[in-house]
Design an enzyme around this catalytic site. Structure first.
Site, PDB file in Angstrom:
ATOM      1  N   PHE A 236       0.876  -1.186   0.000  1.00 59.08           N
ATOM      2  CA  PHE A 236       0.000   0.000   0.000  1.00 59.08           C
ATOM      3  C   PHE A 236       0.913   1.237   0.000  1.00 59.08           C
ATOM      4  O   PHE A 236       0.819   2.120   0.845  1.00 59.08           O
ATOM      5  CB  PHE A 236      -0.937   0.036   1.231  1.00 59.08           C
ATOM      6  N   ASP A 258       1.293  -1.357  -4.938  1.00 60.28           N
ATOM      7  CA  ASP A 258       0.037  -0.607  -4.816  1.00 60.28           C
ATOM      8  C   ASP A 258      -0.886  -1.044  -5.947  1.00 60.28           C
ATOM      9  O   ASP A 258      -0.432  -1.422  -7.028  1.00 60.28           O
ATOM     10  CB  ASP A 258       0.280   0.904  -4.896  1.00 60.28           C
ATOM     11  N   ASN A 286      -2.852  -6.094  -6.395  1.00 60.32           N
ATOM     12  CA  ASN A 286      -3.725  -6.097  -5.235  1.00 60.32           C
ATOM     13  C   ASN A 286      -2.923  -6.674  -4.071  1.00 60.32           C
ATOM     14  O   ASN A 286      -2.349  -7.759  -4.178  1.00 60.32           O
ATOM     15  CB  ASN A 286      -4.953  -6.957  -5.537  1.00 60.32           C
ATOM     16  N   ALA A 287      -2.904  -5.946  -2.977  1.00 65.94           N
ATOM     17  CA  ALA A 287      -2.054  -6.340  -1.845  1.00 65.94           C
ATOM     18  C   ALA A 287      -2.424  -7.713  -1.300  1.00 65.94           C
ATOM     19  O   ALA A 287      -1.546  -8.493  -0.921  1.00 65.94           O
ATOM     20  CB  ALA A 287      -2.158  -5.290  -0.739  1.00 65.94           C
ATOM     21  N   CYS A 349      -5.340   3.436   9.678  1.00 66.55           N
ATOM     22  CA  CYS A 349      -5.793   4.830   9.740  1.00 66.55           C
ATOM     23  C   CYS A 349      -7.297   4.910   9.944  1.00 66.55           C
ATOM     24  O   CYS A 349      -7.900   5.949   9.716  1.00 66.55           O
ATOM     25  CB  CYS A 349      -5.375   5.586   8.487  1.00 66.55           C
TER      26      CYS A 349
HETATM   27  N1  SAH Z   1       1.873   4.352   2.424  1.00 67.49           N
HETATM   28  C1  SAH Z   1       1.397   5.484   1.661  1.00 67.49           C
HETATM   29  C2  SAH Z   1      -0.059   5.785   1.871  1.00 67.49           C
HETATM   30  C3  SAH Z   1      -0.964   4.621   1.593  1.00 67.49           C
HETATM   31  S1  SAH Z   1      -2.606   5.119   1.238  1.00 67.49           S
HETATM   32  C4  SAH Z   1       2.242   6.700   1.983  1.00 67.49           C
HETATM   33  O1  SAH Z   1       3.171   6.628   2.791  1.00 67.49           O
HETATM   34  O2  SAH Z   1       1.967   7.766   1.426  1.00 67.49           O
HETATM   35  C5  SAH Z   1      -3.309   3.599   0.780  1.00 67.49           C
HETATM   36  C6  SAH Z   1      -2.886   3.086  -0.581  1.00 67.49           C
HETATM   37  O3  SAH Z   1      -3.424   1.783  -0.710  1.00 67.49           O
HETATM   38  C7  SAH Z   1      -3.397   3.857  -1.773  1.00 67.49           C
HETATM   39  O4  SAH Z   1      -2.300   4.255  -2.547  1.00 67.49           O
HETATM   40  C8  SAH Z   1      -4.272   2.867  -2.564  1.00 67.49           C
HETATM   41  O5  SAH Z   1      -4.087   2.976  -3.962  1.00 67.49           O
HETATM   42  C9  SAH Z   1      -3.742   1.565  -2.066  1.00 67.49           C
HETATM   43  N2  SAH Z   1      -4.668   0.432  -2.083  1.00 67.49           N
HETATM   44  C10 SAH Z   1      -5.969   0.393  -1.704  1.00 67.49           C
HETATM   45  N3  SAH Z   1      -6.455  -0.858  -1.776  1.00 67.49           N
HETATM   46  C11 SAH Z   1      -5.434  -1.638  -2.198  1.00 67.49           C
HETATM   47  C12 SAH Z   1      -5.282  -3.040  -2.444  1.00 67.49           C
HETATM   48  N4  SAH Z   1      -6.296  -3.875  -2.263  1.00 67.49           N
HETATM   49  N5  SAH Z   1      -4.095  -3.485  -2.853  1.00 67.49           N
HETATM   50  C13 SAH Z   1      -3.034  -2.657  -3.026  1.00 67.49           C
HETATM   51  N6  SAH Z   1      -3.121  -1.332  -2.813  1.00 67.49           N
HETATM   52  C14 SAH Z   1      -4.298  -0.833  -2.402  1.00 67.49           C
END
Ligand code: SAH
Length: 408
Positions: A236, A258, A286-287, A349
């Site tokens: 993410f 991401d 997808n994570a 968060c």
């Molecule tokens: N770590 C980042 C902030 C993360 S915000 C920083 O330091 O700025 C959350 C992120 O998760 C977003 O970029 C979004 O695109 C991603 N995201 C949301 N669902 C996801 C998923 N299922 N798999 C991978 N990424 C995802």
């Protein structure tokens, strides 16, 4: 002042307000004198007539009134200027306004209900220095005072441009339409800011979502302190805040993941801006799938530091149980990847997921993964997102940095 409408609470509904909570829900109100309109000031009293402060009336919202002051005073231009000045003084204790980007106003927690202002200090596309604001008007009261807020911001911060991003779905709860666009000066497509000694491209625009999460600034540095000599996985990653910080702190290599193509592209650009392109790679995935596959591949031992910074899985109370399952799953997978000995920096968060419930999910995950967690550091949101007593909603970002150890 005494002519203004007054709301009286039902019996025994004052406790939360006495403790400092600023919201008054529709079902807590016994009656209202006069007929306040949306955005009007009302006095607040207990059922026995004790004065609890001044609030803004919002008839469309379940949060029927938001207290902005413990005193009997108007929410006017002078009040807004004074509250903004307070917020800036608070931040000047540890931030340098000439160099540091910051959340300049964090709504209720800075005494300006419904107003969020992020201030970015950096360079535009041509390398010209400047500062730009991103402002969100999220409540009736602040919407009604939008012009006064914009001129207070211009006066106090002299920005080169202000982008309004009042397009959050919470506006609908107040009966407000979304609105966004440049509302003062000019705002470049893309600007570059300096954070933790690194350059990051930020876009305040209405298009692709590569804004910047200021609340993780201090956690990026704290997490990177564990990166030296390790292979790092930043899940993410968005624009790569953690990934780049870890690389700059001496990580052997960093893989950032991401689901958003814009985010993956931004990581590549940001790595390039800092000359870290050789050690930082980003993939679009997808994570949940990525972690499951990594786990299935038996990648055990290949990562020494994993960062998990998902979006808020719990957006409300109703979605909490499902969210806990999600948090548990990603943490379980990460712990398995680190079972040979490594560090996990894991964040949530979501206000709805309490610190204790998050911790319980982590311990459940550890049990299932068959590992012991050694707690290294507990983290919260950056100081420019202040947490205030009596208003639990102000504390939303939780984090734990833990060493993962195989059970012996
Ligand atoms: N770590 C980042 C902030 C993360 S915000 C920083 O330091 O700025 C959350 C992120 O998760 C977003 O970029 C979004 O695109 C991603 N995201 C949301 N669902 C996801 C998923 N299922 N798999 C991978 N990424 C995802």
């Amino acid at each position: 002042m005494s002519q203004r409408p007054e709301l009286r609470l039902r019996p025994r509904e004052e406790d939360r307000l006495l403790r400092g909570h600023p919201w008054i829900y529709d079902n807590e109100i016994a009656d209202v004198s006069g007929s306040p309109g949306p955005g009007d000031e009302v006095g607040v009293k207990t059922s026995r007539g004790r004065f609890l402060g001044s609030a803004i009336w919002s008839p469309a919202s379940k949060i029927r009134a938001r207290r902005y002051s413990w005193k009997d005073e108007p929410f006017d231009a002078a009040f807004i200027e004074a509250r903004l000045a307070d917020a800036l003084v608070r931040r000047s204790r540890w931030k340098d306004p000439a160099a540091d980007s910051m959340r300049a106003v964090f709504a209720e927690a800075d005494g300006l209900p419904g107003l969020i202002v992020d201030r970015f200090v950096g360079e535009d596309g041509e390398g010209r220095p400047g500062s730009w604001l991103s402002a969100q008007f999220l409540s009736r009261g602040i919407e009604a005072r939008r012009e006064a807020v914009l001129s207070a911001l211009a006066k106090a911060l002299a920005p080169d441009g202000i982008m309004e991003r009042s397009d959050s779905p919470v506006r609908a709860l107040e009966g407000l339409e979304p609105r966004s666009g440049v509302v003062a000066g000019s705002v470049p497509e893309r600007l570059t800011i300096l954070e933790n000694g690194l350059r990051f491209g930020v876009s305040l625009g209405t298009g692709q979502k590569t804004g910047w999460f200021l609340d993780q600034q201090e956690n990026r540095a704290a997490t990177a302190a564990w990166a030296r000599g390790r292979r790092v996985l930043d899940v993410f990653c968005n624009a790569g805040g953690f990934a780049l910080c870890a690389a700059a702190a001496g990580a052997e290599s960093v893989l950032a993941v991401d689901a958003s193509a814009d985010a993956v592209r931004a990581v590549g650009e940001n790595a390039g801006l800092n000359g870290l392109g050789d050690r930082v790679k980003a993939v679009e995935a997808n994570a949940f799938d990525f972690l499951r596959d990594a786990d299935a591949c038996g990648a055990d031992g290949s990562y020494g530091l994993v960062v998990l910074d998902p979006p808020a899985f719990a957006k409300n109370k109703a979605s909490l149980d499902g969210a806990v399952r999600g948090y548990k799953e990603i943490n379980l997978r990460a712990m398995k990847l680190l079972a040979g000995g490594g560090v996990l920096a894991t964040y949530s968060c979501s206000f709805w997921l309490s610190r204790d419930r998050f911790l319980a999910a982590l311990e459940d995950a550890a049990t299932d993964a068959g590992v012991t967690l050694r707690y290294l550091e507990e983290r919260g949101q950056a100081h420019d997102h202040p947490v205030v007593s009596g208003y639990a909603e102000s504390r939303y970002l939780k984090g734990f940095i833990v060493a993962v150890e195989r059970r012996r």
